[in-house]
Design a protein around this motif. Structure first.
Motif, PDB file in Angstrom:
ATOM      1  N   ARG B 130       0.825  -1.453   0.012  1.00 58.24           N
ATOM      2  CA  ARG B 130       0.161  -0.131  -0.006  1.00 58.24           C
ATOM      3  C   ARG B 130       0.655   1.138   0.038  1.00 58.24           C
ATOM      4  O   ARG B 130       0.317   2.287  -0.726  1.00 58.24           O
ATOM      5  N   SER B 161      -4.320  -2.155  -3.491  1.00 55.20           N
ATOM      6  CA  SER B 161      -3.268  -1.916  -4.011  1.00 55.20           C
ATOM      7  C   SER B 161      -2.834  -2.930  -5.267  1.00 55.20           C
ATOM      8  O   SER B 161      -2.146  -2.530  -6.391  1.00 55.20           O
ATOM      9  N   PHE B 163      -4.586  -3.768  -7.708  1.00 61.60           N
ATOM     10  CA  PHE B 163      -5.249  -3.260  -8.507  1.00 61.60           C
ATOM     11  C   PHE B 163      -4.590  -2.113  -9.418  1.00 61.60           C
ATOM     12  O   PHE B 163      -4.960  -1.407 -10.338  1.00 61.60           O
ATOM     13  N   HIS B 164      -3.436  -1.545  -8.755  1.00 63.71           N
ATOM     14  CA  HIS B 164      -2.922  -0.398  -8.986  1.00 63.71           C
ATOM     15  C   HIS B 164      -1.399  -0.321  -9.529  1.00 63.71           C
ATOM     16  O   HIS B 164      -1.118   0.189 -10.195  1.00 63.71           O
TER      17      HIS B 164
END
Lengths: 255, 255
Positions: B130, B161, B163-164
């Protein structure tokens, strides 16, 4: 040395209640557990009310730490009692009962302080205190609504920092006024239109750094009292940082 | 929409097993829970294998997020099933089953990366990911022995996170060699005679930052492969920092 072999012993029953806040408040005592905290308490020359351990644990306390096992305050307990008192899965079977040392009429007239505005998570509070200690801060000021300092989870996260720095429960407005009256700037960690990015802040010799509640942030009244507002810039897609990590980044920025 | 009302339903039994690592590995799927992760998955346009929710939860998914509830992959479940699938105390009763997206033959030839050398605590791994996301890092490289990315505790700490940013399980030596072959310096977080203090390190455009196991630090072979060793100076009496906090301070130093 006393010996206690039953979990139904009156003293053991009372000490087990120290895992609850109400009972800690009523008695002004708290329980620490494990050799790390035990060692920290010894290093800080804290007098214990009781030292409890299994045969193995007390032997280790004597041989490795030179603890005198004579006297009524040392209590030999069975493993079942150690498991009963413990708030961990694998207990090291060594416990101390200590007096809660709450400084009274503390004057905030020097140094660097973290102020915790109503923090709710024991792990966060303990971790932030540990970080303030590592960064050489004077201490941590906790609003009366913040989570209890002597919660077993707070204790585990603090790792003995209560023996190193000042931990003061105080009305935050009073503390902020006092810091400011000694020309110590107070910054609030929060994001609003007037907030500035952390990297824009110069190192300072003294400061108060206010960290807000995990969900609700710094309360409005406290925010108004502060000299500046600061935030950590988010450069990726995460919405926010973990509260203890964010506090750590800010504390070390000013260390 | 399907309806399932018994916790003994075959599909529910299989999905409940996704809380175990072995079953996630066997099926290549994992379970996410709660509206925050649900929303992050939608934003990232992830196709779900199944969307499960109670009546209230699915209504909210439809009204607040415009999710189409028709089709076999949407499953209406009873509260008892939600509690059965959940790994939290108070479930929001919304779940998605997703495919584990493990990038293959990834080339580490640009950007900033965190490398996790055998981290053991799911909360630490999730929190570090994160933080790397918030700091705008490219991704996180995990040694194969590190804790499982899709552990429910890791998921909760990651806060979506995955997904990022890119999360890649890889042999760390290979990853370090690759970064270095593209002139990207790799620093190991550790304290030895050749280590330098974090504030002495200049910001760099690209880097690899290796974080070691909570108890044993960076392994010897990995340490040897790194260009520099760095540590956070301890100015107070604390012995060390919390692993996720220390990683956060280092990551943001280079953000």
């Amino acid at each position: 040395m006393q010996q206690i072999s039953s979990v139904n012993n009156k003293l053991i029953k009372e000490l087990a209640k120290l895992n609850k806040k109400k009972y800690r408040e009523d008695t002004g005592m708290y329980l620490i557990e494990g050799f790390h905290l035990f060692e920290e308490a010894l290093k800080a020359h804290r007098n214990y009310q009781y030292l409890l351990g299994t045969d193995d644990a007390l032997s280790k306390a004597e041989s490795d730490y030179g603890v005198d096992l004579s006297g009524k305050r040392v209590i030999l307990i069975k493993s079942a009692i150690a498991r009963h008192l413990s708030s961990t899965k694998n207990t090291q079977a060594i416990f101390m009962v200590l007096k809660i040392a709450q400084p009274k009429n503390f004057t905030f007239n020097y140094g660097k302080w973290v102020l915790l505005d109503n923090l709710a998570d024991p792990g966060n509070v303990g971790t932030i205190i540990r970080t303030a200690d590592a960064a050489g801060f004077e201490g941590v000021i906790l609003s009366p609504e913040s989570v209890d300092l002597y919660n077993p989870k707070t204790q585990r996260a603090m790792q003995g920092s209560q023996f190193h720095i000042d931990l003061v429960v105080s009305d935050l407005n009073d503390a902020i006024n006092q810091l400011q009256s000694y020309d110590i700037p107070v910054y609030a960690s929060m994001l609003d239109q007037t907030a500035k990015e952390l990297p824009d802040f110069a190192k300072v010799a003294q400061l108060g750094l206010v960290i807000g509640n995990e969900a609700h942030g710094v309360s409005e009244m406290i925010a108004k009292a502060c000299d500046e507002k600061l935030y950590i810039p988010i450069k990726g897609q995460a919405e926010s940082l973990n509260a203890a990590v964010a506090a750590g980044i800010m504390i070390y920025h000013f260390a």
